[in-house]
Design a protein around this motif. Structure first.
Motif, PDB file in Angstrom:
ATOM      1  N   UNK A 487       0.032  -2.546  -9.907  1.00  0.00           N
ATOM      2  CA  UNK A 487       0.938  -2.850  -8.797  1.00  0.00           C
ATOM      3  C   UNK A 487       2.196  -2.005  -8.856  1.00  0.00           C
ATOM      4  N   UNK A 488       2.709  -1.826 -10.083  1.00  0.00           N
ATOM      5  CA  UNK A 488       3.893  -0.959 -10.225  1.00  0.00           C
ATOM      6  C   UNK A 488       3.546   0.466  -9.801  1.00  0.00           C
ATOM      7  N   UNK A 489       2.331   0.924 -10.210  1.00  0.00           N
ATOM      8  CA  UNK A 489       1.916   2.274  -9.810  1.00  0.00           C
ATOM      9  C   UNK A 489       1.730   2.372  -8.304  1.00  0.00           C
ATOM     10  N   UNK A 490       1.194   1.290  -7.704  1.00  0.00           N
ATOM     11  CA  UNK A 490       1.029   1.300  -6.242  1.00  0.00           C
ATOM     12  C   UNK A 490       2.368   1.367  -5.537  1.00  0.00           C
ATOM     13  N   UNK A 491       3.358   0.698  -6.116  1.00  0.00           N
ATOM     14  CA  UNK A 491       4.686   0.765  -5.496  1.00  0.00           C
ATOM     15  C   UNK A 491       5.221   2.193  -5.510  1.00  0.00           C
ATOM     16  N   UNK A 492       5.057   2.862  -6.680  1.00  0.00           N
ATOM     17  CA  UNK A 492       5.483   4.271  -6.729  1.00  0.00           C
ATOM     18  C   UNK A 492       4.676   5.126  -5.768  1.00  0.00           C
ATOM     19  N   UNK A 493       3.375   4.800  -5.671  1.00  0.00           N
ATOM     20  CA  UNK A 493       2.537   5.545  -4.727  1.00  0.00           C
ATOM     21  C   UNK A 493       2.979   5.311  -3.297  1.00  0.00           C
ATOM     22  N   UNK A 494       3.426   4.053  -2.992  1.00  0.00           N
ATOM     23  CA  UNK A 494       3.925   3.774  -1.636  1.00  0.00           C
ATOM     24  C   UNK A 494       5.165   4.603  -1.334  1.00  0.00           C
ATOM     25  N   UNK A 495       6.022   4.770  -2.367  1.00  0.00           N
ATOM     26  CA  UNK A 495       7.203   5.614  -2.137  1.00  0.00           C
ATOM     27  C   UNK A 495       6.790   7.060  -1.865  1.00  0.00           C
TER      28      UNK A 495
END
Length: 682
Positions: A487-495
């Protein structure tokens, strides 16, 4: 909720616009008073339709349009529909690239709307254009409903902060203000400090990442590089103000009770006064002189009492007005407390729902594990049943062997009597039979050993299965931790996707410019077609002129024919007068037809002149259109140049912001307790 969807679909059908399936899915999923369409790309037409729906009061009190790429056009189309809406209280416009016209429309909205209490505008560019931001501040100044304003990452500099500070001097409703990660600087911090001296409503202020010097932050009473709350002076002043309000409320209640008691006492005094007046009137009837003196004294006493009563009534009215004001303030505070309680209950419900979901997932996993254990126990029971069946078979074989032994004894007894002579052969047969029995015993022992080995192997496999299940449980826990990391990686990916979306928006702007150039080429081709059409019309006019010449020749020939007929008629005899008259009548009819044809020719000439005038007007219009197209092309080129300059400036601003952020992080790392501890150890 259904009325909202039906109104939206009806407006889409009336305008012939695609209702966007993603928006309809969000509307169908919505079951509360909050509309969340975050992350969807909304067109300007969709925003205009939503604005028409929100012009009237709706079911929703909270709307989230974060990261919808509205731009100035979409925001302008949507926000105009909220001018007179009285149900919407929370509006989220995060990351929509709002600029000059978006700031102006927001200012107009806040000047007219009196129900919005929370406005989220982070990750926009409202502070780049100072004039538009000043319009936004002018609309926010007299607003009395907005309590929470989020302006993070809006490129607000010290020049824009001048207008914002002027707004804070006259605003009396803002309580929570978030200005993190802007470019306020030293001058902006000083302006903000001066404005907070005269503001009595701000209770929480956040200013991290604004390049404000430490002395200004100390003057504001804040700690740098942490979650910055409002200054101690302002908070103390506002708390003192709240305590004074409570004291004034208690005092007003005491005054209200005292005024009520005074009213009762004055009523009693007035009743006693009326009684004394009646007595004096009776005494006045007895003696005129004493009555006149007493009446004058009583009138003077009455006038004094009336003046005193008037003073008391005026004071009573003033105290009642003060009580009404205090009651109104208490009512507003009670509403605010109720809202906070509702928000607290909502947060508790959301936390409870999440907790229930986690418990349900754990219960389902425990059920799966229990079902697998139950299956393993069932297989163990089946294996035990098989062992029992094998033991029963062994017992039955032993019983058969015992029966065979008894039969053998009986047969030997009989054979001893009958076959005494064949003892040698019988002994041989006995040896053979014993050998067979030994073989049977060996087979039985082998089968028992095989079954016992099978049972041991099954028990070992069950133990291994249990160990595997425990490993799977541990692996599931590890997967849960990995999912959190994902989820943390997905957040960075969303950015990263947000940055890609910005690049895509720039590409769309380039495509828009190319489309405008194509429209210009199509306009030039349409101009050529119009010129061809004008030439064709000129050819038709020349053809009609030739036809009119032919018709004129025919009319001349007909006139000559009429003259000849008249000469022939004059030379004929009187006997043929009737025929001549008939011929004259026919000639008159032909003359009428010819005159009608002449009138038609005159009408054709007028039409030809009208067509010539239309051709002149069309040529003038085409020239004006060409001039307009040239001016549009020049304006588009100028806009393109401005867009390129704006993109360049945005890149420079982003680079500057990155440097500011890096400097702030370095300063935070250097000023952190760990760094101070390391330096002290050194």
């Amino acid at each position: 909720m259904d009325d909202f969807r039906q109104t939206y679909l009806r407006l889409c059908k009336e305008g012939g616009i695609d209702p966007q399936e993603s928006v309809m899915v969000k509307l169908q999923e919505c079951r509360s008073s909050r509309l969340d369409v975050s992350g969807l790309s909304l067109s300007a037409d969709t925003c205009a339709l939503l604005a028409r729906v929100f012009q009237k009061d709706t079911f929703f009190s909270e709307v989230s349009l974060s990261d919808c790429m509205l731009g100035d056009e979409g925001a302008k189309a949507f926000l105009t529909g909220l001018f007179y809406n009285t149900t919407l209280k929370v509006l989220d416009l995060k990351g929509n690239n709002l600029k000059s016209s978006g700031a102006e429309v927001l200012g107009k909205l806040l000047a007219r709307n009196n129900t919005l209490t929370r406005l989220v505008l982070d990750w926009n560019a409202l502070g780049v254009w100072e004039e538009a931001f000043a319009v936004f501040c002018e609309g926010l100044g007299p607003n009395t409903a907005l309590t929470h304003l989020d302006l993070r990452n809006n490129q607000v500099n010290h020049r824009a902060m001048l207008a914002f500070a002027q707004m804070l001097r006259c605003n009396s409703s803002l309580k929570v203000l978030d200005l993190r990660w802007n470019n306020v600087g030293l001058l902006g911090g000083r302006c903000l400090l001066e404005a907070l001296q005269s503001n009595h409503s701000v209770e929480q202020l956040e200013l991290a990442g604004n390049n404000i010097p430490s002395d200004t932050l100390k003057a504001l009473g804040m700690v740098p590089l942490l979650c910055l709350t409002c200054s101690e002076h302002v908070v103390g002043r506002n708390t003192d103000r709240q305590s004074t309000l409570r004291e004034s409320h208690s005092r007003t209640q005491v005054l209200h009770k005292e005024i009520h008691n005074l009213k009762q006492e004055k009523g009693r005094q007035f009743q006693n006064l009326m009684v004394t007046i009646d007595r004096q009137r009776e005494e006045m009837g007895q003696s005129n002189r004493s009555s006149s003196i007493q009446i004058s004294q009583l009138q003077e006493a009455l006038s004094e009492r009336k003046s005193a009563v008037n003073c008391l009534t005026a004071k009573l009215q003033m105290s009642e007005a003060a009580v009404a004001l205090s009651e109104q303030k208490n009512h507003s505070l009670a509403e605010l407390i109720a809202r906070l309680k509702v928000e607290k209950v909502q947060l508790a419900e959301a936390h409870g729902r999440e907790k229930k979901k986690v418990e349900q997932e754990s219960v389902s996993r425990e059920g799966q594990l229990l079902s697998e254990i139950q299956n393993l126990t069932d297989t163990n029971i089946q294996l035990k049943n098989k062992v029992e069946e094998v033991e029963r078979k062994c017992k039955s074989q032993q019983q058969q062997l015992f029966e065979l032994k008894q039969e053998l004894i009986n047969s030997t007894a009989e054979l001893k009597l009958k076959l005494a002579q064949a003892e040698d052969g019988l002994e041989v047969e006995k040896r053979r039979f014993k050998q067979g029995l030994e073989d049977v015993d060996r087979l039985r022992q082998r089968e028992v050993e095989h079954v016992s080995r099978h049972l041991e192997e099954s028990e070992k496999s069950l133990q291994e299965r249990i160990i595997k299940l425990e490993g799977q449980r541990i692996q599931l826990e590890e997967d849960l931790s990995k999912a959190k990391a994902a989820r943390v990686a997905e957040r960075s990916q969303a950015e990263e996707e947000l940055s890609k979306a910005r690049v895509q928006a720039r590409q769309e702007e380039h495509e828009h410019v190319t489309a405008l150039e194509e429209k210009l080429r199509s306009a030039r081709s349409s101009l050529q077609e119009v010129q061809l059409h004008v030439s064709q019309q000129k050819q038709t006019i020349s053809e009609r002129q030739a036809k009119s010449g032919q018709q004129a020749i025919e009319t001349d020939s007909l006139r000559r024919r009429i003259d000849e007929l008249q000469q022939e008629l004059s030379g004929k005899d009187q006997e043929k007068v009737a025929e001549v008259s008939r011929v004259r009548v026919e000639l008159q009819e032909q003359i009428g037809h010819l005159e009608a044809e002449r009138i038609a020719q005159a009408g054709l000439k007028e039409k030809i002149s009208a067509l010539e005038r239309e051709i002149k007007v069309l040529s003038g219009n085409h020239r004006e259109a060409l001039l307009d197209k040239d001016s549009e092309t020049s304006s588009l080129l100028e806009k393109l140049r401005l867009k390129e300059a704006e993109i360049k400036r945005m890149r420079d601003d982003e680079a500057q912001r990155a440097t500011y952020l890096q400097n702030a992080i370095l300063a935070f790392v250097q000023g952190s307790p760990l760094a101070q501890y390391g330096s002290s150890n050194k």
